[in-house]
Scaffold this active site. Structure first.
Site, PDB file in Angstrom:
ATOM      1  N   ASP A 207       0.869  -1.174   0.000  1.00  0.00           N
ATOM      2  CA  ASP A 207       0.000   0.000   0.000  1.00  0.00           C
ATOM      3  C   ASP A 207       0.915   1.235   0.000  1.00  0.00           C
ATOM      4  O   ASP A 207       1.386   1.692   1.038  1.00  0.00           O
ATOM      5  CB  ASP A 207      -0.891  -0.020   1.241  1.00  0.00           C
ATOM      6  CG  ASP A 207      -1.887   1.132   1.269  1.00  0.00           C
ATOM      7  OD1 ASP A 207      -1.673   2.128   0.541  1.00  0.00           O
ATOM      8  OD2 ASP A 207      -2.864   1.050   2.032  1.00  0.00           O
ATOM      9  N   GLU A 299       1.483   2.560  13.060  1.00  0.00           N
ATOM     10  CA  GLU A 299       0.423   2.486  12.048  1.00  0.00           C
ATOM     11  C   GLU A 299      -0.690   1.666  12.690  1.00  0.00           C
ATOM     12  O   GLU A 299      -0.746   0.454  12.558  1.00  0.00           O
ATOM     13  CB  GLU A 299       0.948   1.840  10.766  1.00  0.00           C
ATOM     14  CG  GLU A 299       0.025   2.026   9.579  1.00  0.00           C
ATOM     15  CD  GLU A 299      -1.071   0.971   9.529  1.00  0.00           C
ATOM     16  OE1 GLU A 299      -2.099   1.155  10.217  1.00  0.00           O
ATOM     17  OE2 GLU A 299      -0.895  -0.006   8.811  1.00  0.00           O
ATOM     18  N   GLU A 308     -10.820  -2.510  15.105  1.00  0.00           N
ATOM     19  CA  GLU A 308      -9.644  -3.351  15.369  1.00  0.00           C
ATOM     20  C   GLU A 308      -8.361  -2.541  15.503  1.00  0.00           C
ATOM     21  O   GLU A 308      -7.268  -3.063  15.314  1.00  0.00           O
ATOM     22  CB  GLU A 308      -9.464  -4.405  14.261  1.00  0.00           C
ATOM     23  CG  GLU A 308     -10.283  -5.654  14.477  1.00  0.00           C
ATOM     24  CD  GLU A 308      -9.813  -6.828  13.639  1.00  0.00           C
ATOM     25  OE1 GLU A 308      -9.046  -6.608  12.676  1.00  0.00           O
ATOM     26  OE2 GLU A 308     -10.218  -7.956  13.942  1.00  0.00           O
ATOM     27  N   HIS A 449      -5.364   0.065   1.290  1.00  0.00           N
ATOM     28  CA  HIS A 449      -5.886  -1.234   1.743  1.00  0.00           C
ATOM     29  C   HIS A 449      -7.027  -1.051   2.746  1.00  0.00           C
ATOM     30  O   HIS A 449      -7.757  -2.009   3.019  1.00  0.00           O
ATOM     31  CB  HIS A 449      -4.762  -2.088   2.355  1.00  0.00           C
ATOM     32  CG  HIS A 449      -4.364  -1.695   3.745  1.00  0.00           C
ATOM     33  ND1 HIS A 449      -3.556  -0.608   4.007  1.00  0.00           N
ATOM     34  CD2 HIS A 449      -4.663  -2.239   4.952  1.00  0.00           C
ATOM     35  CE1 HIS A 449      -3.375  -0.513   5.319  1.00  0.00           C
ATOM     36  NE2 HIS A 449      -4.027  -1.488   5.908  1.00  0.00           N
TER      37      HIS A 449
END
Length: 508
Positions: A207, A299, A308, A449
């Site tokens: 990505d 990240e 999540e 993504h």
């Protein structure tokens, strides 16, 4: 409008989301294919091997102990699928040696075949006397043996994990006397286990929007990273750790609880960076560090920003490990909403269930509506201006503020229909930076993504350009799975008095 005014309309909507347990693989009877559940294995056998095993159980009235013997017989003799119907079932049932499992902890042996049989006959047809005392004792013995085997396997696995962690820490960590935290069954194995697979890291590394945003920020801000001590939370393959070390960081500590941490250690050594980067396998909350850090990079973002995500962990590390005057990156983020109508997508995902090979399956729509779709949305299907739902300053926000109740206004830019809301997020790297960087997951930017989050509406709205729609979005943690989200969306009339639309969603 206060949340108490609409309490009755909201209800206990955050209780309706259930989560699936993390389970081991279930191996096919006729090949090496493994599925997550017995049901999936039976589906595989039916679709690939053309044998309806469930129908076989029903047609031959195969109860629990007969089923156990049949499965073990097929596995032991490697019976071809074409020969199953020719087997002498009575001879198999008569031999107690087929009670012995071929595969330890075989999940197929834990399948409840009695439930299948109960669906093919009424309760009044069931005669307890048809099972003699010996049959019942055999069934009980098998159940107890399976339970003992499962418990022994779990204990061995936990012991092996603890031994492995100790050995790795003794070899690689600065403080070998520090005791390891014991693995428990309550750990988030499902979540962290998913990040052990190489595929998810390949997807994230490829990505370019994501990876190059971090790379450009780290490389183009030497005053922040040169000589700094950096903590990389959820380091994965250690790419951000290596960016930081190459940018001149004095010391980098990368921490990850998933098994990918061991690959990260190899990657660091392969690139000859072990003198400046230390990878720790464990939870960031469990670090025992003497010094604090100048910079925290992570990240952590998930779908719809918060699904999540590791943001709770990042905020914990900010409060416990960051020096005064230090920075967390990215340091700002926000969630945006848009209106959308993609006729083909709505037809394929929603209208499809009205006519499936000539049959109505409209009850399936409930699941489709309740679960937001993760999809790359085409910008030409957007029907409203973007609205900033909420923003977070990562130097100030606390975990309680990650649950929110926000009003919004959509201003439409075209005539037609709105059949869904679209959520996306932006992040910013601009605190104390010479070269600020922004990253967006907007449908108007290059796809990532994370894609976008699509909330289908049960009742599409007719819209006119220039009109506005007042709404409200409530986002809460799911009570059973704190990484999942329960979301409620309301639309109001122009006077902001009456609810004209309400819908509940779960991201799990």
């Amino acid at each position: 409008m206060s949340s108490t005014d609409e309490a009755e309309d909201e209800g206990e909507w955050c209780d309706f989301a259930d989560t699936n347990d993390n389970i081991k693989n279930c191996v096919c009877l006729f090949c090496s294919h493994a599925s997550l559940t017995a049901e999936n294995t039976f589906f595989h056998i039916k679709e690939i091997h053309k044998l309806d095993f469930i129908n076989l159980i029903k047609a031959n009235h195969i109860d629990f102990y007969k089923y156990v013997k049949l499965v073990n017989y097929i596995r032991s003799n490697k019976t071809p699928v074409d020969s199953v119907h020719q087997l002498s079932f009575d001879l198999i049932y008569a031999d107690d040696k087929w009670f012995q499992p071929v595969i330890e902890d075989d999940l197929l042996l834990q399948y409840d075949v009695d439930e299948i049989l109960s669906k093919t006959r009424s309760f009044t047809d069931f005669n307890l006397n048809s099972l003699n005392e010996l049959d019942l004792k055999k069934k009980l013995d098998i159940t107890e043996e399976r339970a003992c085997l499962a418990e022994e396997f779990l204990l061995r696995t936990i012991d092996d994990l603890n031994k492995c962690r100790k050995e790795i820490n003794l070899m690689l960590l600065e403080n070998p006397s520090q005791p390891c935290k014991t693995v428990t069954e309550n750990d988030s194995n499902g979540y962290f286990g998913s990040y052990a697979h190489f595929g998810i890291h390949e997807e994230m590394l490829k990505d370019k929007v994501r990876t190059e945003a971090y790379k450009d920020f780290i490389y183009n801000n030497p005053k922040i990273f040169s000589g700094a001590k950096v903590l990389d939370i959820g380091c994965g393959t250690s790419i951000l750790s290596m960016f930081s070390a190459k940018a001149g960081a004095r010391q980098v500590v990368g921490v990850d609880y998933s098994e990918v941490a061991y690959q990260a250690m190899d990657i660091v050594r392969e690139n000859h960076m072990e003198n400046s980067i230390m990878i720790v396998k464990g939870k960031a909350e469990d670090l025992n560090l003497d010094e604090k850090f100048d910079v925290i990079v992570s990240e952590w973002m998930g779908y719809f920003l918060l699904f999540e995500s590791m943001l709770d962990t990042v905020l914990y590390c900010r409060d416990h490990y960051l020096k005064e005057g230090g920075c967390v990156y990215p340091n700002k983020c926000n969630i945006q909403l848009l209106g959308m109508h993609d006729a083909d997508l709505y037809k394929n995902k929603i209208v499809y269930w009205d006519d499936v090979y000539g049959f109505k399956m409209s009850s399936m729509k409930k699941n489709v509506f309740e679960e937001p779709l993760i999809e790359v949305v085409r910008s030409d299907f957007i029907v409203s201006k973007s609205y900033e739902l909420i923003n977070f300053d990562l130097m100030k926000v606390n975990t309680a503020q990650l649950e929110f109740d926000q009003c919004f206004i959509l201003e439409f830019i075209s005539d037609g229909i709105m059949s869904a809301l679209v959520g996306y997020f932006n992040v910013e790297f601009n605190n104390q930076s010479e070269t600020p960087i922004q990253m967006s997951t907007s449908p108007f930017d290059f796809p990532t993504h994370w894609k976008q989050t699509v909330f289908f509406l049960k009742e599409p709205f007719f819209i006119k350009s220039g009109d506005t729609l007042n709404g409200r979005l409530i986002c809460k943690r799911n009570k059973k799975d704190f990484r999942a989200l329960d979301i409620a969306i309301f639309f109001y009339d122009k006077n902001l008095k009456d609810i004209i639309f309400k819908q509940y969603y779960v991201m799990s």
